[in-house]
Design a protein around this motif. Structure first.
Motif, PDB file in Angstrom:
ATOM      1  N   GLY A 109     -22.331 -12.346   4.436  1.00  0.00           N
ATOM      2  CA  GLY A 109     -22.616 -12.673   5.829  1.00  0.00           C
ATOM      3  C   GLY A 109     -23.970 -11.917   6.060  1.00  0.00           C
ATOM      4  O   GLY A 109     -24.295 -10.978   5.364  1.00  0.00           O
ATOM      5  N   ARG A 132     -26.460 -10.327   9.682  1.00  0.00           N
ATOM      6  CA  ARG A 132     -26.317  -9.733  11.093  1.00  0.00           C
ATOM      7  C   ARG A 132     -27.389 -10.360  11.656  1.00  0.00           C
ATOM      8  O   ARG A 132     -29.000 -10.317  11.253  1.00  0.00           O
ATOM      9  N   ALA A 179     -22.198 -10.506  13.795  1.00  0.00           N
ATOM     10  CA  ALA A 179     -21.973 -10.588  12.214  1.00  0.00           C
ATOM     11  C   ALA A 179     -21.695 -12.327  12.046  1.00  0.00           C
ATOM     12  O   ALA A 179     -20.880 -12.780  12.693  1.00  0.00           O
ATOM     13  N   ILE A 180     -22.646 -12.821  11.208  1.00  0.00           N
ATOM     14  CA  ILE A 180     -22.230 -14.426  10.937  1.00  0.00           C
ATOM     15  C   ILE A 180     -22.071 -14.444   9.560  1.00  0.00           C
ATOM     16  O   ILE A 180     -22.765 -13.928   8.365  1.00  0.00           O
ATOM     17  N   ARG A 181     -20.752 -15.003   9.409  1.00  0.00           N
ATOM     18  CA  ARG A 181     -20.127 -15.205   8.193  1.00  0.00           C
ATOM     19  C   ARG A 181     -20.961 -16.386   7.382  1.00  0.00           C
ATOM     20  O   ARG A 181     -20.890 -17.517   8.031  1.00  0.00           O
ATOM     21  N   LEU A 182     -21.042 -16.306   6.084  1.00  0.00           N
ATOM     22  CA  LEU A 182     -21.511 -17.592   5.510  1.00  0.00           C
ATOM     23  C   LEU A 182     -20.335 -18.396   4.825  1.00  0.00           C
ATOM     24  O   LEU A 182     -19.403 -17.693   4.618  1.00  0.00           O
ATOM     25  N   TYR A 188     -26.948  -7.035   5.944  1.00  0.00           N
ATOM     26  CA  TYR A 188     -26.071  -8.055   5.391  1.00  0.00           C
ATOM     27  C   TYR A 188     -24.612  -7.649   5.344  1.00  0.00           C
ATOM     28  O   TYR A 188     -24.474  -6.384   5.537  1.00  0.00           O
ATOM     29  N   CYS A 218     -13.646 -17.136   6.303  1.00  0.00           N
ATOM     30  CA  CYS A 218     -15.323 -16.953   5.568  1.00  0.00           C
ATOM     31  C   CYS A 218     -15.176 -16.858   3.945  1.00  0.00           C
ATOM     32  O   CYS A 218     -14.281 -17.572   3.602  1.00  0.00           O
TER      33      CYS A 218
END
Length: 143
Positions: free
Chosen positions: A24, A26, A32-35, A59, A100
């Motif tokens: 993820g 930031r 928080a943006i999860r991949l 990250y 995620c």
């Protein structure tokens, strides 16, 4: 190169180091943006980050859960996710579970199920207030 077995349990709050995985990022607001897929960290990536803030502020890293080798491990469980679930108000938690890249092998999810995933979104966001309860829990986890 590190090979992750399908049955490896991962810690979602690992330190930035070669062979850890990014799952993820930031955004500037701290969210928080999860991949959808992990990216393996190598030394050149870490070298590129050396002049920036702590990589963990930018990250989200995962690595093999060290269980008894971690100060957060007690009685066969990760105490950190238990404290986070206690700290994150129910009203702040995600209403739905966001899958995620590490969900299927995450220590927190394996231990606390959907409650961990709902709290994770909030817990792994970067809180600007260093005295906020979650930041205090993380501080104590890594000192």
């Amino acid at each position: 190169m590190k090979s992750i077995r399908f049955d490896t349990i991962l810690c979602p709050v690992a330190q930035a180091k070669a062979d850890a995985m990014i799952f993820g990022v930031r955004n500037p607001g701290g969210d928080a943006i999860r991949l959808k897929r992990t990216a393996l960290v190598d030394q050149s990536f870490l070298d590129d980050l050396k002049d920036n803030a702590a990589p963990e502020a930018l990250y989200m890293f995962a690595d093999t859960c060290s269980q008894a080798g971690c100060d957060q491990w007690s009685k066969g469980r990760c105490r950190l996710i238990e404290r986070i679930i206690d700290i994150v108000p129910v009203s702040s938690r995600a209403h739905s579970v966001e899958v995620c890249a590490i969900s299927s092998s995450c220590r927190w999810r394996a231990q606390a199920g959907d409650a961990a995933c709902r709290a994770c979104v909030v817990a792994l966001a970067s809180e600007p207030d260093p005295d906020a309860p979650i930041r205090v829990a993380f501080h104590h986890a890594f000192i």
